[in-house]
Design an enzyme around this catalytic site. Sequence first.
Site, PDB file in Angstrom:
ATOM      1  N   PHE A   1       0.853  -1.194   0.000  1.00 21.29           N
ATOM      2  CA  PHE A   1       0.000   0.000   0.000  1.00 21.29           C
ATOM      3  C   PHE A   1       0.887   1.242   0.000  1.00 21.29           C
ATOM      4  O   PHE A   1       1.744   1.397   0.874  1.00 21.29           O
ATOM      5  CB  PHE A   1      -0.935   0.038   1.212  1.00 21.29           C
ATOM      6  CG  PHE A   1      -1.873   1.213   1.162  1.00 21.29           C
ATOM      7  CD1 PHE A   1      -2.985   1.191   0.334  1.00 21.29           C
ATOM      8  CD2 PHE A   1      -1.632   2.364   1.895  1.00 21.29           C
ATOM      9  CE1 PHE A   1      -3.845   2.289   0.238  1.00 21.29           C
ATOM     10  CE2 PHE A   1      -2.481   3.464   1.811  1.00 21.29           C
ATOM     11  CZ  PHE A   1      -3.589   3.427   0.987  1.00 21.29           C
TER      12      PHE A   1
ATOM     13  N   ASP B   1       9.322   2.878   1.708  1.00 18.01           N
ATOM     14  CA  ASP B   1       8.118   3.558   2.204  1.00 18.01           C
ATOM     15  C   ASP B   1       8.034   3.291   3.701  1.00 18.01           C
ATOM     16  O   ASP B   1       7.605   2.223   4.136  1.00 18.01           O
ATOM     17  CB  ASP B   1       6.892   3.013   1.450  1.00 18.01           C
ATOM     18  CG  ASP B   1       5.586   3.651   1.924  1.00 18.01           C
ATOM     19  OD1 ASP B   1       5.558   4.209   3.041  1.00 18.01           O
ATOM     20  OD2 ASP B   1       4.586   3.576   1.183  1.00 18.01           O
TER      21      ASP B   1
ATOM     22  N   LYS C   1       2.546  10.005   8.501  1.00 18.45           N
ATOM     23  CA  LYS C   1       1.813   9.527   9.689  1.00 18.45           C
ATOM     24  C   LYS C   1       2.302  10.061  11.028  1.00 18.45           C
ATOM     25  O   LYS C   1       1.866  11.101  11.472  1.00 18.45           O
ATOM     26  CB  LYS C   1       1.838   7.995   9.676  1.00 18.45           C
ATOM     27  CG  LYS C   1       0.952   7.440   8.551  1.00 18.45           C
ATOM     28  CD  LYS C   1       0.488   6.072   8.846  1.00 18.45           C
ATOM     29  CE  LYS C   1      -0.340   5.436   7.767  1.00 18.45           C
ATOM     30  NZ  LYS C   1      -1.771   5.572   7.934  1.00 18.45           N
TER      31      LYS C   1
END
Length: 386
Positions: A123, A210, A239
Amino acid sequence: MNTYARQNIAFARGEGVWLWDTNGNKYLDAVSGVAVCGLGHAHPAVADALCAQARTLVHTSNLYQIPNQIELGEQLTRLSGMDKVFFGNSGAEANEAAIKLARLYGRKKNIDNPLIIVAENSFHGRTLATLSATGNKKIQAGFEPLVAGFIRVPYDDLDAIARVAENTSDVVAILIELVQGEGGVRIPDPGYLAGLRQLCDDNGWLLMLDEIQTGTCRTGKWFAYQHTAILPDVVTLAKGLGNGVPIGCCLARGVAAQLFQPGNHGSTFGGNPLAAAAALAVLTTLREQNLAQRAEELGRRIKQSLSSALEGVSGVTSVRGLGLMIGIELDRPCAALVPAALAQGLLINVTADRVVRLLPPLVMTDAEADLLTGQLANLIISFTQT
Ligand code: PLP
């Protein structure tokens, strides 16, 4: 718009690992706004930094120098071993910057159709380029034509990447998560990262990690790659960086750090004084409270408690994790556990259909961790017995 199947609950306030809904009911938060509020809710250091900055200067744009953005960039490059950073406002934007860097790197090597290797089950975000990089057909469905330039391989399979290297000369980079978060808390073999580095070195590719979900101490190190001695070329982060204030960034070193020139990329809000103030407060708190080590300790404690409570429970196939990214895989779809937990005052998340995912705040006490594991183990036991 109707983009979320939201639960019928709203929270009015939070403190540390606790949230209170608009009716005054209290909940233990083991999701942290999906790996965002690592310092817990309403952390005083972040609140103070935001208030002070808001009273001074919120935004000027990247047309001018932004001193606290520069300070943040210096801290992040030092912590990560990278040379330079670009600031945006989200994870997807951080990955967009990485994808653009890979393409510029390809152009520099006279590759007209540069390809980035990405993994199945990954993702990377919801913008067109990042959903094209994402290894999940449900996320891509309806948005075709996808952005070209990605080659997909199975996760944790170095041979598959070696075969790509043999068959195409247009690859410029690998973009990968070191723990697949949305994909079900999947952790690769210990040699995977070293193997990726070797393949990138042998073939002249950029290794792009990532770390949007794994970064800022969540896995027990500042960055998940720091569990090894390997350095990537590009790292994306978001995040947990702002503890809820939108900020993301793309860090790079060596040749990758020199690719963007004025005019190549930008963001109106990216790294503005308000977001930079929040992120600086987050980094200071993570460092001063040694929360990387705490994430490691808490992760071990939670995994051990769950493993022993769920040992021999039929229907539970695995308890795994790295630091405070923890997955409990069942042999059946288990989304129904989310409302069941909510009704008992516990926030959990289910991803990849069968995996209960825990992403608790790094500031949790041992007693709170024990409360979480006790309650969750009971919920899972009764769920698997019905
Ligand atoms: N990459 C990873 C690994 C993520 O977990 C996420 C979000 O869940 C993203 C990228 C996208 O981040 P954002 O939702 O901030 O765009």
